[in-house]
Design an enzyme around this catalytic site. Structure first.
Site, PDB file in Angstrom:
ATOM      1  N   LEU A 132      62.964 -17.536  31.245  1.00 50.69           N
ATOM      2  CA  LEU A 132      63.289 -16.972  32.544  1.00 50.69           C
ATOM      3  C   LEU A 132      64.389 -15.956  32.279  1.00 50.69           C
ATOM      4  O   LEU A 132      65.346 -16.262  31.560  1.00 50.69           O
ATOM      5  CB  LEU A 132      63.788 -18.050  33.511  1.00 50.69           C
ATOM      6  CG  LEU A 132      62.748 -19.013  34.084  1.00 50.69           C
ATOM      7  CD1 LEU A 132      63.433 -20.117  34.876  1.00 50.69           C
ATOM      8  CD2 LEU A 132      61.739 -18.278  34.959  1.00 50.69           C
ATOM      9  N   ASP A 133      64.271 -14.741  32.839  1.00 47.48           N
ATOM     10  CA  ASP A 133      65.289 -13.742  32.554  1.00 47.48           C
ATOM     11  C   ASP A 133      66.614 -14.130  33.207  1.00 47.48           C
ATOM     12  O   ASP A 133      66.705 -15.092  33.966  1.00 47.48           O
ATOM     13  CB  ASP A 133      64.830 -12.335  32.947  1.00 47.48           C
ATOM     14  CG  ASP A 133      64.567 -12.185  34.437  1.00 47.48           C
ATOM     15  OD1 ASP A 133      65.392 -12.663  35.236  1.00 47.48           O
ATOM     16  OD2 ASP A 133      63.546 -11.573  34.803  1.00 47.48           O
ATOM     17  N   MET A 134      67.638 -13.371  32.902  1.00 47.67           N
ATOM     18  CA  MET A 134      68.995 -13.765  33.281  1.00 47.67           C
ATOM     19  C   MET A 134      69.153 -13.995  34.780  1.00 47.67           C
ATOM     20  O   MET A 134      69.851 -14.916  35.209  1.00 47.67           O
ATOM     21  CB  MET A 134      69.988 -12.714  32.796  1.00 47.67           C
ATOM     22  CG  MET A 134      71.443 -13.124  32.942  1.00 47.67           C
ATOM     23  SD  MET A 134      72.532 -12.024  32.038  1.00 47.67           S
ATOM     24  CE  MET A 134      74.086 -12.924  32.125  1.00 47.67           C
TER      25      MET A 134
END
Length: 267
Positions: A132-134
């Site tokens: 999951l991206d930041m």
């Protein structure tokens, strides 16, 4: 099955692939963890020993190791000063509610916070299943087993990843329907995406988005392409595993029985 490389490599280290959940603390040697590197190497045990401290102290199936390189079967009896390496741990899986503002990586050279920053010590060398991206949040699966992680990530497994997505703009459901046939954006092809409008709230809309492939920042890029920038993205489910009521930053182990039911034979 298969064999793994077992090598005394010049100039300084003796290496064997290993599971990140064991820290061997024998006073006869210096042990340090290295992460599984895939293939037959994943999830066995490994040690790093200074070369000048190895000679005559390692045995393989009762024979002293004196070769700089040899093959080792997964069930080999490897001992250091007569002490066997511990048995492999069972494959384990955890549900983790990733908060926003954390990178999905074990270490960031820029010093930014990662999902492992506040996890219990026994989970800090675990492997995240997918990413999951930041600025995304929600369900992130963690495991101590590299083979299990790869199996969970494979598109061939066929598991749907489901998200709740907030976008800016007034969404036309008719523009979402073609995504079911896939879409190409700037030369990058994305497989089928099923998206539906749940609620329009003024200039924002909430969508439910489901996909099986999950390329890097896929949902954000597709929605941006359609003219609706994503302002919030929450993963609700990864196959049969659900976020449910798990609170932000909480971790919950998946019972081994449930893992076997969903994945078949696991160690």
């Amino acid at each position: 099955t298969g064999v793994v490389a077992f090598a005394l490599t010049a100039p300084s280290f003796f290496n064997l692939a290993f599971s990140p959940f064991r820290h061997l603390n024998l006073d006869v040697a210096e042990y340090a963890p290295i992460l599984p590197r895939g293939g037959a190497h994943a999830d066995l045990y490994g040690v790093n020993l200074r070369n000048d401290r190895v000679e005559g102290r390692v045995t393989l199936d009762g024979q002293t190791v004196d070769s700089p390189a040899l093959n080792v079967s997964p069930d080999a009896d490897i001992r250091i000063d007569g002490n066997p390496l511990p048995a492999r741990e069972k494959a384990r899986l955890w549900r983790y509610h990733k908060p926003r503002g954390r990178l999905t990586t074990n270490h960031d050279p820029e010093g930014r916070p990662t999902v492992f920053t506040d996890l219990p010590p026994e989970l800090r060398n675990s492997k995240a299943v997918g990413r999951l991206d930041m600025n995304s949040e929600g369900l992130l699966l963690l495991t101590n087993d590299g083979d299990l992680a790869r199996k969970l990530e494979l598109p061939a497994t066929g598991w749907t990843r489901r998200y709740r997505v907030r976008v800016y703009g007034r969404v036309d459901q008719a523009k979402l329907e073609p995504l079911k046939r896939g879409v190409t954006i700037e030369g990058v092809g994305y497989d089928a995406i099923v998206a539906s409008v749940d609620k329009q709230q003024g200039s924002n809309a909430w969508l439910t988005v489901s996909l099986r492939e999950g390329k890097n920042r896929e949902i954000r890029r597709v929605m941006e392409h359609l003219g609706w920038p994503v302002s919030r993205l929450i993963r609700l489910a990864y196959g049969p595993f659900q976020l449910g009521n798990l609170k932000a930053e909480a971790v919950d182990p998946v019972p081994h029985k449930v893992l076997r039911e969903q994945m078949g034979q696991v160690r």
